[in-house]
Design a protein around this motif. Structure first.
Motif, short mmCIF file in Angstrom:
data_model
loop_
_atom_site.label_atom_id
_atom_site.label_comp_id
_atom_site.label_asym_id
_atom_site.label_seq_id
_atom_site.Cartn_x
_atom_site.Cartn_y
_atom_site.Cartn_z
N UNK A 1 0.82 -1.21 0.00
CA UNK A 1 0.00 0.00 0.00
C UNK A 1 0.85 1.25 0.00
N UNK A 2 0.57 2.18 -0.90
CA UNK A 2 1.35 3.40 -1.04
C UNK A 2 0.39 4.56 -1.22
N UNK A 3 0.56 5.60 -0.42
CA UNK A 3 -0.26 6.79 -0.59
C UNK A 3 0.63 7.95 -1.04
N UNK A 4 0.14 8.69 -1.99
CA UNK A 4 0.83 9.89 -2.47
C UNK A 4 -0.14 11.04 -2.27
N UNK A 5 0.30 12.06 -1.55
CA UNK A 5 -0.53 13.23 -1.28
C UNK A 5 0.15 14.46 -1.86
N UNK A 6 -0.57 15.11 -2.79
CA UNK A 6 -0.03 16.34 -3.40
C UNK A 6 0.03 17.43 -2.34
N UNK A 7 1.06 18.27 -2.41
CA UNK A 7 1.18 19.42 -1.51
C UNK A 7 0.38 20.58 -2.09
N UNK B 1 7.34 24.02 -8.66
CA UNK B 1 7.45 22.56 -8.83
C UNK B 1 6.31 21.91 -8.04
N UNK B 2 5.62 20.97 -8.65
CA UNK B 2 4.52 20.26 -7.98
C UNK B 2 5.13 19.16 -7.13
N UNK B 3 4.93 19.25 -5.84
CA UNK B 3 5.56 18.33 -4.90
C UNK B 3 4.51 17.47 -4.19
N UNK B 4 4.98 16.44 -3.52
CA UNK B 4 4.09 15.50 -2.85
C UNK B 4 4.84 14.81 -1.72
N UNK B 5 4.06 14.16 -0.87
CA UNK B 5 4.64 13.32 0.17
C UNK B 5 4.16 11.88 -0.05
N UNK B 6 4.99 10.96 0.37
CA UNK B 6 4.69 9.53 0.21
C UNK B 6 4.43 8.94 1.58
N UNK C 1 11.40 3.65 -6.89
CA UNK C 1 11.06 5.06 -6.97
C UNK C 1 9.78 5.23 -7.78
N UNK C 2 9.19 6.39 -7.63
CA UNK C 2 8.03 6.73 -8.45
C UNK C 2 8.52 7.29 -9.77
N UNK C 3 7.74 7.12 -10.81
CA UNK C 3 8.08 7.69 -12.12
C UNK C 3 6.99 8.66 -12.53
N UNK C 4 7.30 9.53 -13.47
CA UNK C 4 6.32 10.48 -13.96
C UNK C 4 6.24 11.72 -13.08
N UNK C 5 5.18 12.48 -13.27
CA UNK C 5 5.04 13.76 -12.57
C UNK C 5 3.58 14.11 -12.34
N UNK C 6 3.35 14.94 -11.33
CA UNK C 6 2.01 15.48 -11.09
C UNK C 6 1.68 16.48 -12.20
N UNK C 7 0.41 16.87 -12.29
CA UNK C 7 -0.01 17.81 -13.33
C UNK C 7 -1.04 18.79 -12.80
N UNK C 8 -1.14 19.93 -13.47
CA UNK C 8 -2.19 20.91 -13.20
C UNK C 8 -2.52 21.63 -14.50
N UNK C 9 -3.73 22.13 -14.60
CA UNK C 9 -4.14 22.88 -15.79
C UNK C 9 -3.67 24.33 -15.72
N UNK C 10 -3.18 24.78 -14.56
CA UNK C 10 -2.76 26.18 -14.39
C UNK C 10 -1.50 26.47 -15.20
N UNK D 1 -2.54 4.95 -3.93
CA UNK D 1 -3.72 5.78 -3.68
C UNK D 1 -3.27 7.22 -3.71
N UNK D 2 -3.94 8.05 -4.53
CA UNK D 2 -3.54 9.43 -4.70
C UNK D 2 -4.57 10.38 -4.08
N UNK D 3 -4.06 11.40 -3.38
CA UNK D 3 -4.90 12.47 -2.84
C UNK D 3 -4.41 13.78 -3.44
N UNK D 4 -5.28 14.44 -4.18
CA UNK D 4 -4.92 15.68 -4.84
C UNK D 4 -4.97 16.87 -3.90
#
Length: 124
Positions: A14-20, A32-37, A47-56, A81-84
């Motif tokens: 189980x892995x949770x990623x929460x966007x900051x 830079x779009x950051x997160x905590x694991x 490691x995680x691959x890829x990147x977070x995204x935003x329309x801004x 599991x991702x929390x935006x």
């Protein structure tokens, strides 16, 4: 001796990623779009691959823009599991100062001028 074998099942970790939650001024580049694991976390040097995204973008109006999982992914050994969160674009500070002017009595008023300060105008 009689031996009966059985299976050892390895389940996804189980892995949770929460966007900051982030913010910036209108007209500035996105930070830079950051997160905590969290959860059970990454192991074995994974490691995680890829990147977070935003329309801004730098030209997006003030307001809140969702930060999504984008292409961020973990390998098949993880149940991610991702929390935006939101990237908030705040108003840009602007100061307009009227220029001190003078004229002679009886003459027409000069053109009224000003200077722009603070964070300044952007995006045309």
């Amino acid at each position: 001796l009689t031996f009966t074998g059985a299976d050892l099942t390895v389940n996804p970790r189980g892995l949770t990623v929460t966007a900051d939650a982030l913010s910036r001024l209108y007209g500035n580049a996105n930070p830079a779009l950051t997160y905590s694991v969290g959860g059970d976390g990454l192991v074995n040097g994974d490691t995680l691959s890829g990147a977070l995204a935003t329309a801004a973008s730098a030209t997006s109006n003030i307001g809140a823009y969702g930060i999504t999982q984008g292409s961020l992914a973990a390998g098949g050994n993880y149940a991610l599991t991702f929390t935006g969160a939101d990237l908030t674009v705040n108003p840009r500070g602007l100061t307009v100062t009227a220029d001190a002017l003078s004229r002679l009595y009886g003459n027409a008023n000069p053109a009224l001028t000003y200077s722009v300060g603070g964070d300044g105008l952007v995006n045309g």
